[in-house]
Write an enzyme that holds these catalytic residues in place. Structure first.
Site, PDB file in Angstrom:
ATOM      1  N   ASP A  13     -63.861   5.840 -21.543  1.00  0.00           N
ATOM      2  CA  ASP A  13     -65.664   7.080 -21.284  1.00  0.00           C
ATOM      3  C   ASP A  13     -66.727   5.561 -20.536  1.00  0.00           C
ATOM      4  OD1 ASP A  13     -67.222   8.717 -21.464  1.00  0.00           O
ATOM      5  OD2 ASP A  13     -67.812   8.510 -24.203  1.00  0.00           O
ATOM      6  N   ASP A  15     -70.446   6.406 -21.719  1.00  0.00           N
ATOM      7  CA  ASP A  15     -71.662   6.748 -22.319  1.00  0.00           C
ATOM      8  C   ASP A  15     -71.507   6.196 -23.629  1.00  0.00           C
ATOM      9  OD1 ASP A  15     -73.000   7.705 -20.116  1.00  0.00           O
ATOM     10  OD2 ASP A  15     -72.790   9.733 -20.615  1.00  0.00           O
TER      11      ASP A  15
END
Length: 235
Positions: A13, A15
């Site tokens: 991922d 963020d």
């Protein structure tokens, strides 16, 4: 659980995992929530982590009991407004926003010939990686526009392994949100959660912050987990 030696790829991922951009998302969503008359809270902010743009908007509207007040066209306009505000916030993004230890970790993965893919719900993530000067380490990226389901559905992590020509079981997915951890687990990959273990209690491995994430620490955690399970089974 898969042995450390069987791992061939890492699925990231973006963020809140690689960079501090999750704070910019929160600011932009907060701005929109204020405009829509929806009270912002830490609970709402946490529920938006790892969730795609339209799903995030729908969560905000549901939170404010406004889910039936707008047409799909209006919702698209709100989502675009949020994204435009987010991109303005990113104008000055640079390597200083990389979270502690993550640049060294990603470089180390590359040096040890692990395959690396991006599993971000954000359509802006390739641009963010370029700004952070990290794109060169990624072998592949999942295009969120091609996905039918958002996190916590496992589709994005299944695809993130697939674009590396690996099985999910040969990969470790790295997340900071419970929806993302559920997505990794559903795909069959090993889930590594970064953050509060009470929130990320479904993660196979957990580190409190990014500075702890190293190959050595991951191997140690996986070896300890296997020993603990073997001890339970032998009783």
């Amino acid at each position: 659980m898969t042995k450390f030696e069987q791992i061939k790829g890492f699925l990231f991922d973006l963020d809140g995992v690689i960079a501090n951009t999750s704070a910019y998302h929160s600011i932009a969503w907060h701005q929109l929530a204020d405009k829509l008359g929806v009270t912002w809270s830490d609970e709402l902010a946490n529920n938006l982590k790892g969730v795609g743009r339209m799903n995030s908007l729908n969560l905000i509207l549901k939170y404010g009991n406004k889910e039936n007040e707008y047409t799909e066209e209006q919702k698209e306009a709100f989502a675009k407004e949020k994204n435009d505000n987010y991109l303005k916030l990113l104008d000055h993004l640079d390597k200083s926003e990389i979270l502690p230890g993550m640049e060294d970790f990603i470089k180390d993965l590359s040096d040890h010939h692990y395959l690396i893919s991006l599993a971000s719900s954000s359509k802006n993530s390739p641009m963010v990686l370029e700004k952070l000067d990290l794109a060169k380490y990624f072998d592949a990226k999942v295009d969120p526009a091609t996905l039918k389901h958002g996190k916590p559905d496992p589709e994005i992590y299944t695809r993130a392994a697939e674009v590396l020509n690996l099985k999910p079981e040969e990969c470790i997915g790295v997340e900071d949100a419970s929806a993302g951890v559920k997505s990794i687990n559903g795909s069959g990959a090993i889930s590594l959660g970064i953050g509060d273990p009470r929130i990320l209690n479904e993660a196979d491995l957990n580190f409190k912050d990014t500075s702890e994430v190293t190959l050595t620490n991951i191997k140690r955690a996986m070896d300890m987990d296997l020993l603990e399970k073997a001890g339970v089974e032998s009783k």
